[in-house]
Design an enzyme around this catalytic site. Structure first.
Site, PDB file in Angstrom:
ATOM      1  N   SER A 189       0.832  -1.209   0.000  1.00  0.00           N
ATOM      2  CA  SER A 189       0.000   0.000   0.000  1.00  0.00           C
ATOM      3  C   SER A 189       0.863   1.255   0.000  1.00  0.00           C
ATOM      4  CB  SER A 189      -0.940   0.002   1.205  1.00  0.00           C
ATOM      5  OG  SER A 189      -0.244  -0.317   2.404  1.00  0.00           O
ATOM      6  N   ASP A 191       5.327  -7.002   2.635  1.00  0.00           N
ATOM      7  CA  ASP A 191       4.577  -7.522   1.490  1.00  0.00           C
ATOM      8  C   ASP A 191       5.521  -7.840   0.338  1.00  0.00           C
ATOM      9  OD1 ASP A 191       1.888  -7.699   2.149  1.00  0.00           O
ATOM     10  OD2 ASP A 191       1.450  -5.618   1.614  1.00  0.00           O
ATOM     11  N   LYS A 232       4.552 -11.405   3.503  1.00  0.00           N
ATOM     12  CA  LYS A 232       3.130 -11.653   3.254  1.00  0.00           C
ATOM     13  C   LYS A 232       2.902 -11.757   1.748  1.00  0.00           C
ATOM     14  CE  LYS A 232      -0.151  -8.486   3.961  1.00  0.00           C
ATOM     15  NZ  LYS A 232      -0.793  -8.376   2.602  1.00  0.00           N
ATOM     16  N   GLU A 270      -0.222 -12.605  -1.336  1.00  0.00           N
ATOM     17  CA  GLU A 270      -1.642 -12.683  -1.648  1.00  0.00           C
ATOM     18  C   GLU A 270      -1.925 -13.919  -2.499  1.00  0.00           C
ATOM     19  OE1 GLU A 270      -3.102  -9.134  -3.462  1.00  0.00           O
ATOM     20  OE2 GLU A 270      -2.274  -7.807  -1.919  1.00  0.00           O
ATOM     21  N   GLU A 286      -9.219  -9.804   4.054  1.00  0.00           N
ATOM     22  CA  GLU A 286      -9.585  -8.432   3.740  1.00  0.00           C
ATOM     23  C   GLU A 286     -10.965  -8.344   3.107  1.00  0.00           C
ATOM     24  OE1 GLU A 286      -7.913  -4.451   1.399  1.00  0.00           O
ATOM     25  OE2 GLU A 286      -6.649  -6.241   1.554  1.00  0.00           O
TER      26      GLU A 286
END
Length: 273
Positions: free
Chosen positions: A54, A92, A122, A124, A191
């Site tokens: 982000s 991330d 992390k 996704e 999320e």
């Protein structure tokens, strides 16, 4: 307003996070992207600091998380780690650094860990990246999963709306959550999914489940630091609680400074050598 400050100065580890889940202690998690903010967040007692992709949005002004590079994530990771004593630092893996073959993913993961000195990574995705997750874990690198709304897949879904509202997508999410736990992930971020679904996943897994827009019946919460401090003036999603209005505070302070400079009120005699 009084806050919560832990008197436990021990470094937060994957093992401690699992212990926290076992005893019912909620896990606090926030993003940070630089040394100064990381010092403040760590000193306030946060359990986990996420160096999120982000940063692409809130630090670089991009519309999505996709443009941020591996080198940029390593830079932000290094900056945060230097400012942290207690919190676990999770970085991330950016888009494009692990979606290819598993050996490319491992090489990217090793670079982040060696160069940033982070505690964990992390990623996704679920079944589609499980081989890469296993390969990274086999190198002794702790991995946190991320399911539900996955910003790196925005071009696939076309919207940031709530995910897993239909039965098929919900069942896939549950399967993926179990796959990630079975592979060896130490935790999972969910999320923007229905609260009931997040609650079910948290109750079925033995690893901590951290929510963002996933209700309160999970093992912890994560927010973007600029959002919860009210620095992004127009951003008010339903799941966000703003704990300050720093946009107004900072704007007023800067405006006051500009006025003092223009009016020759700064510096005064006491502010000179």
């Amino acid at each position: 307003m009084a806050g919560y400050i832990s008197d436990d100065t021990r470094k937060v580890t994957t093992h401690r996070l699992i212990e926290m889940k076992q005893r019912g202690e909620k896990i606090s998690m926030l993003t940070s992207y630089d040394y100064t903010m990381a010092q403040i967040v760590d000193g306030a007692g946060i359990d986990v600091i996420l160096v999120g992709d982000s940063a692409s949005n809130v630090m670089a002004g991009n519309v999505t998380t996709l443009p941020i590079t591996l080198d940029q994530m390593i830079y932000h990771g290094k900056s945060v780690v230097r400012g942290v004593k207690r919190a676990m630092v999770v970085v991330d893996m950016p888009f494009g650094s692990y979606q290819g073959n598993e050996m490319e993913g491992l090489a990217s993961a090793i670079r982040i860990m060696k160069e940033s000195h982070a505690d964990a990574l992390k990623l996704e995705g679920g079944e589609e990246i499980i081989d890469t997750v296993k390969r990274i874990l086999s190198a002794g690198i702790p991995v946190m999963g991320h399911l539900g709304l996955m910003p790196q897949s925005i071009n696939k879904y076309g919207t940031y709306t709530v995910r897993a509202k239909d039965d098929a997508e919900a069942e896939k999410l549950i399967r993926d959550a179990h796959l990630l736990e079975e592979a060896g992930c130490f935790g999972l971020v969910l999320e923007k999914i229905p609260a009931a679904l997040a609650s079910r996943v948290a109750s079925e897994l033995t690893i901590p489940v951290i929510g963002i827009g996933a209700g309160g019946d999970v093992d912890g919460q994560v927010l973007v630091i600029q959002d919860m401090l009210g620095m992004n003036n127009g951003f008010r999603p339903r799941f966000l609680r703003r704990y300050a209005d720093l946009y107004t505070v900072m704007t007023d302070a800067i405006s006051h400074y500009v006025s003092d400079v223009k009016n020759c009120d700064f510096p005064n005699e006491k502010e000179q050598y």
